[in-house]
Write a protein that holds these residues in place. Sequence first.
Motif, PDB file in Angstrom:
ATOM      1  N   THR A  91       0.821  -1.223   0.000  1.00  9.62           N
ATOM      2  CA  THR A  91       0.000   0.000   0.000  1.00  9.62           C
ATOM      3  C   THR A  91       0.852   1.269   0.000  1.00  9.62           C
ATOM      4  N   LYS A  94       1.850   4.299  -4.560  1.00 10.31           N
ATOM      5  CA  LYS A  94       0.677   4.831  -5.265  1.00 10.31           C
ATOM      6  C   LYS A  94       0.923   4.696  -6.761  1.00 10.31           C
ATOM      7  N   THR A  97      -4.171   4.614 -11.729  1.00 10.10           N
ATOM      8  CA  THR A  97      -5.388   3.803 -11.586  1.00 10.10           C
ATOM      9  C   THR A  97      -5.406   2.612 -12.544  1.00 10.10           C
ATOM     10  N   GLU A  98      -4.934   2.826 -13.811  1.00  9.68           N
ATOM     11  CA  GLU A  98      -5.007   1.751 -14.808  1.00  9.68           C
ATOM     12  C   GLU A  98      -4.248   0.509 -14.373  1.00  9.68           C
ATOM     13  N   VAL A  99      -3.193   0.673 -13.581  1.00  7.18           N
ATOM     14  CA  VAL A  99      -2.376  -0.488 -13.193  1.00  7.18           C
ATOM     15  C   VAL A  99      -2.445  -0.781 -11.689  1.00  7.18           C
ATOM     16  N   ASP A 100      -3.370  -0.113 -10.980  1.00  7.61           N
ATOM     17  CA  ASP A 100      -3.381  -0.182  -9.518  1.00  7.61           C
ATOM     18  C   ASP A 100      -3.813  -1.543  -8.968  1.00  7.61           C
ATOM     19  N   HIS A 101      -4.363  -2.387  -9.835  1.00  9.34           N
ATOM     20  CA  HIS A 101      -4.748  -3.717  -9.353  1.00  9.34           C
ATOM     21  C   HIS A 101      -3.524  -4.622  -9.217  1.00  9.34           C
ATOM     22  N   MET A 102      -2.362  -4.106  -9.610  1.00 13.69           N
ATOM     23  CA  MET A 102      -1.114  -4.864  -9.615  1.00 13.69           C
ATOM     24  C   MET A 102      -0.746  -5.395  -8.227  1.00 13.69           C
TER      25      MET A 102
END
Lengths: 102, 336
Positions: A91, A94, A97-102
């Motif tokens: 966490t 940061k 958003t497009e790759v934040d599920h990584m």
Amino acid sequence: MTEANQPATPTEWPLWEVFVRSRAGLDHKHCGSLHAADAAMALQMARDVYTRRQEGCSVWVVRSTDITASDPGDKGMYFDPMEDKVYRHPTFYKLPTEVDHM
Amino acid sequence: MYTQAMDTMGKEMAEAPKALRSAEELALQQRFDARIDDGDFIEAKDWMPDNYRKTLLRQISQHAHSEIVGMLPEGNWISRAPTLKRKAILLAKVQDEGGHGLYLYAAAETLGTSRDQMLDALHSGKAKYSSIFNYPTLSWADIGTIGWLVDGAAIMNQVPICRCSYAPYARAMIRICREESFHQRQGFDSLLVMMKDGSDAQRAMVQDAVNRWWWPCLMMFGPPDDQSPNSAQGMRWGIKRVSNDTLRQKFVDATVDQAKVLGVTLPDPDLTWNEERQHWDFGAIDWAEFFRVVAGDGPNNRERLAMRVKAWDDGAWVREAALAHARKHAPQQAAA
């Protein structure tokens, strides 16, 4: 743990710590202790005392005197230094958003 | 079950602060108090005041003794249970009590006293156990009544100890409470069968058992709060969470409705609903009887202790033989 676990009298059975695996795939977890003359007896008694209601599918017993434990007085020194290493957690980073599920 | 220790140990418990010796110890004491205030758990190897240790040791060992002695009045009925089903249930319950005693002895041992020392204190009459087990089990209905009322009172008493400040005790209590519910339910179930499907004689037997056990059960919670000098210190230390009178009232309130379902009367003419308090009022408890039984002069004190000592003495050769066997085979095991 050590001093209290030495038999006070030579007739007292030694103390064992009991670890039970509650289900296949899970860790063995410490659940208590008991007195037994030897390892075979400790296992049998651990089954009778700690798994009367299908609490486990595997039991480990180990002589209490064979366990080396960290000193509770050193707790701060031992464990607190990890507190300021936030970068060890996912966490901390940061990401867009497009790759934040990584 | 059964935490009368604090009420039967005199007033020495409250004298703790006078014993302080040095500035260092004072600092440790302050840190300990702060941890208690924060709701922190105390573990076996943490620093603790001597009287905290002494009080816990006395309470936990008495609790353990009560579980073990509590096996005796019920054990009498294993061979006399009316059906195979009831016999299997009673065996399981008595085995549970043995297990509960063991969890508690193990918790007490973490305070630095050996199992043999504790058993010695029980067998020599120095240590006490709950007053309730000095009453006789005269009929099969007594076994159901013990489950319903004695274990019911014990559950009331024990649930708050799951939050005891001494972690090994709290952990043992969580395990015990998880198992204890079966004890109460099987008792009620066994009485219900006799009340619903039984003969008049069987119903009378249930009523007679309830008549005899009701008052001793109310005594299990210990003397009234204003005669319980150690309660305040026990609360301060987080060993005791709820007062004797509060727990007793809770037990009475819960039991009245259960008695109605069962179809028995509780033997107290003063039992009346108090609209204002929203609680049941109940009659005066004979505390002289309680203190007489605690002091050793109940109906079965001598018999229970004698049976306990006999079991221990008769088992001595087994304990010695097991140890001799283990010693003889120890070198082989180490080599393997």
